[in-house]
Design a protein around this motif. Structure first.
Motif, PDB file in Angstrom:
ATOM      1  N   UNK A 100     -16.676  34.120  61.691  1.00 54.86           N
ATOM      2  CA  UNK A 100     -17.621  34.286  60.588  1.00 54.86           C
ATOM      3  C   UNK A 100     -18.212  32.918  60.228  1.00 54.86           C
ATOM      4  N   UNK A 101     -19.531  32.726  60.372  1.00 53.29           N
ATOM      5  CA  UNK A 101     -20.142  31.417  60.074  1.00 53.29           C
ATOM      6  C   UNK A 101     -20.035  31.030  58.599  1.00 53.29           C
ATOM      7  N   UNK A 102     -19.773  32.021  57.722  1.00 51.77           N
ATOM      8  CA  UNK A 102     -19.651  31.715  56.301  1.00 51.77           C
ATOM      9  C   UNK A 102     -18.284  31.128  55.958  1.00 51.77           C
ATOM     10  N   UNK A 103     -17.352  31.239  56.904  1.00 51.90           N
ATOM     11  CA  UNK A 103     -16.019  30.690  56.666  1.00 51.90           C
ATOM     12  C   UNK A 103     -15.897  29.337  57.350  1.00 51.90           C
ATOM     13  N   UNK A 104     -14.934  28.554  56.898  1.00 51.62           N
ATOM     14  CA  UNK A 104     -14.834  27.166  57.365  1.00 51.62           C
ATOM     15  C   UNK A 104     -14.102  27.013  58.690  1.00 51.62           C
ATOM     16  N   UNK A 105     -13.474  28.041  59.187  1.00 51.59           N
ATOM     17  CA  UNK A 105     -12.672  27.929  60.404  1.00 51.59           C
ATOM     18  C   UNK A 105     -13.571  27.705  61.612  1.00 51.59           C
ATOM     19  N   UNK A 106     -13.242  26.674  62.418  1.00 54.02           N
ATOM     20  CA  UNK A 106     -14.018  26.349  63.600  1.00 54.02           C
ATOM     21  C   UNK A 106     -13.390  26.985  64.836  1.00 54.02           C
ATOM     22  N   UNK A 107     -14.147  26.993  65.942  1.00 54.78           N
ATOM     23  CA  UNK A 107     -13.633  27.539  67.207  1.00 54.78           C
ATOM     24  C   UNK A 107     -12.407  26.762  67.672  1.00 54.78           C
ATOM     25  N   UNK A 108     -12.436  25.443  67.498  1.00 59.33           N
ATOM     26  CA  UNK A 108     -11.293  24.619  67.904  1.00 59.33           C
ATOM     27  C   UNK A 108     -10.058  24.957  67.075  1.00 59.33           C
ATOM     28  N   UNK A 109     -10.251  25.191  65.791  1.00 62.11           N
ATOM     29  CA  UNK A 109      -9.127  25.555  64.926  1.00 62.11           C
ATOM     30  C   UNK A 109      -8.570  26.929  65.302  1.00 62.11           C
ATOM     31  N   UNK A 110      -9.450  27.862  65.664  1.00 63.70           N
ATOM     32  CA  UNK A 110      -8.996  29.189  66.080  1.00 63.70           C
ATOM     33  C   UNK A 110      -8.201  29.111  67.378  1.00 63.70           C
ATOM     34  N   UNK A 111      -8.673  28.276  68.315  1.00 64.79           N
ATOM     35  CA  UNK A 111      -7.953  28.095  69.583  1.00 64.79           C
ATOM     36  C   UNK A 111      -6.584  27.476  69.344  1.00 64.79           C
TER      37      UNK A 111
END
Length: 591
Positions: free
Chosen positions: A151-162
């Motif tokens: 979700x672009x409205x949330x602060x979580x990045x792709x790197x953080x999700x990985x």
């Protein structure tokens, strides 16, 4: 309260001193049969409309549930997008209704917008952590396309999700939770690398499914691999509009359940005839029948040994695949070795028997129908050798010769075409040939006074009681001024529209002794009934929630009784359901 605690302490102390109590308990037989604890985790994000347009993920989960044993297997389910959307706690299955409740939950799951794979894996590990029982085999079945869409409205990045996924997978591996991943690939956009890595990293296995006809083989393999069973291919036939006979052989009386899966694109009719020639009603107390869009499942409960006849009627030209998985109530146990330690070059006699609920199996036909080997691992050199065992009337037996190393490990494995079992590893110590010095015996004239055990035990009990009293008094003083640590995340979902508020993080350090959920909701009049939900500090950075309201509290999809208090640990997530407003309040306690 103090009196009750002291009475309990005295009883425990008495039992500790009374050794006959423990000898009686040790003599009681233990139930050694292992069962499954399976968490079904499914991606319900919007992308699944294209990667799984026929909703075969639901079919897979239902089939796994149908294969589960009615003798206490535990199944739970998690539906996630970029957060946990729906959750069903591990249910201990004892009836067809238990299974139907799980399948109804799966049918009720909707599709949501975004995806974060780490969310589902992390939640599955958390549920297994909180519900795992001894003698159960935990596993996770993950159904997804392997792609994240945050979700672009949330602060979580792709790197953080990985990184979060990597951490959750490492956590699962460390705790012995294998993850079997089923990649859904109807649109050709499956991320095989991610799902394969999740499976391999946790000692699970990756499968790919783009159509429902692959599900029986996949689910059967997961089920069989986890319980040390083998899939028995029965037959593949082409429907002709008439009943066709298929022979189903039950090899021995220790088959607990026989699962017969029939996969076809069109509905099939089935009948069942037992070895005596009697046709059984379907369903009945002895035979269960489950149907879905893509499969039929026949489950025989404690079937008698012999040749059964399955009569199958399919639509003309429709292919029908039939597979069989037995569920055995058997464990393989290594017989005690003749000695605790051996010399280099000695011959070791090995034996093993099957047990059913700690009772030895003496049916010689079982042993003679199997192949058994002993695997001997040289722990000094890392080399492994196998030696065949012979089957007798009372089990398996054989021998092997030791080398010159100091330590070995032995495991016996027995198998036939439908299952295999292995014993727990047992170590063998090898001593040097030089005789160990014999300790000098004390002189016959030496006499020791008996040690005053009675006085020592009485003194220890007195000291412990005083320490306990002091501990309780100190605890009472601390409790009067105890504060909180960590924070609580609060979300509100409108059940009419499905909309959710943004997570609100409430730090707890400003509260002392207790606070109410209504305070965390900014004292909103809409949620006035949550005034009766009280949080108190508890030991070990936990919270105690006391429900003095009419609200319902759910944890893991199940209602909990918190009238007298319920302990909440870090990362626990609760759903509070008020009576007067059609909204749900999600509460998560975090560090």
């Amino acid at each position: 309260m103090l009196k009750k605690w002291i009475n309990s302490f005295i009883v425990i102390t008495f039992l500790f001193c009374n050794t006959s109590y423990f000898s009686v308990r040790a003599a009681s037989p233990l139930h050694s049969t292992s069962r499954i604890e399976g968490m079904l985790v499914v991606d319900v994000s919007n992308s699944m409309k294209s990667s799984d347009p026929n909703n075969i993920s639901s079919e897979a989960m239902k089939m796994f549930i149908d294969m589960a044993s009615l003798n206490g297997d535990k199944i739970g389910a998690i539906a996630y997008s970029d957060e946990v959307m729906r959750e069903k706690a591990l249910v201990k299955i004892h009836s067809e209704q238990d299974k139907q409740d799980l399948k109804d939950f799966i049918d009720s799951v909707e599709k949501y917008t975004y995806t974060d794979l780490s969310t589902g894996v992390k939640e599955a590990v958390k549920v297994l952590d909180s519900s795992h029982e001894k003698d159960y085999f935990p596993l996770i079945v993950l159904l997804a396309d392997g792609n994240n869409e945050l979700d672009p409205k949330k602060s979580k990045t792709a790197a953080q999700a990985d990184e979060a996924l990597k951490k959750a997978v490492a956590d699962a591996k460390a705790k012995g939770y294998p993850i079997y991943t089923i990649g859904l690939n109807a649109n050709g956009k499956l991320n095989k690398d991610v799902l394969s890595n999740v499976a391999v990293s946790t000692n699970g296995k990756f499968f790919e499914a783009d159509s429902a006809d692959k599900l029986p083989g996949i689910l059967s393999e997961i089920f069989a691999n986890h319980l040390k069973l083998k899939i028995v291919p029965v037959n593949q036939l082409v429907g002709n509009g008439d009943f066709q006979d298929i022979k189903i052989t039950i090899p021995n009386e220790n088959v607990l359940e026989a699962n017969i899966s029939l996969i076809s694109s069109q509905p099939v009719e089935v009948k069942l005839v037992d070895p005596s020639g009697k046709e059984l009603a379907l369903p009945s107390d002895q035979v269960l029948l489950s149907r879905s869009k893509t499969y039929s499942m026949v489950k025989l409960l404690k079937p008698v040994q012999g040749d059964w006849t399955l009569k199958v009627k399919g639509v003309p030209q429709d292919k029908i695949d039939i597979n069989l998985v037995f569920n055995y109530d058997l464990q393989l146990k290594l017989a005690p070795l003749a000695k605790q330690s051996y010399k280099a070059g000695e011959t070791v006699q090995v034996g093993a028997i099957f047990e059913d609920n700690s009772t030895a199996i003496t049916d010689k036909e079982i042993y003679k129908a199997m192949k058994a080997t002993v695997t001997v691992k040289d722990l000094d050199k890392g080399k492994t050798e196998q030696f065949p065992l012979t089957a007798g009337d009372q089990g398996f037996a054989g021998q092997f010769k030791l080398g010159d190393s100091t330590s070995y490990e032995v495991v016996v494995r027995a198998e036939d075409n439908s299952f295999f079992r292995e014993t727990k590893p047992q170590k063998i110590a090898v001593k040097n040939s030089a005789a160990a010095p014999v300790a000098a015996k004390p002189s016959a004239t030496e006499e020791d006074k008996p040690f005053p055990w009675l006085y020592v035990v009485a003194g220890v009990i007195g000291v412990l009681l005083l320490a306990a009293l002091a501990y309780i008094l100190v605890g009472k003083i601390k409790q009067a001024s105890r504060g909180f640590s960590g924070q609580i995340v609060v979300e509100v979902k409108d059940e009419d529209t499905g909309e959710r508020t943004s997570p609100q993080f409430k730090k707890l350090k400003s509260f002392k002794r207790k606070f109410r959920l209504h305070q965390l909701l900014a004292l909103s009049p809409e949620f006035a009934e949550t005034e009766g939900l009280v949080f108190k500090p508890a030991a070990g950075d936990t919270l105690l929630i006391v429900n003095n309201s009419d609200c319902t509290i759910e944890k893991g999809g199940r209602a909990i009784d918190a009238k007298k208090g319920h302990v909440i640990k870090r990362n626990d997530r609760l759903r509070v359901i008020p009576k007067k407003v059609n909204k749900s309040i999600y509460v998560e306690y975090i560090g």
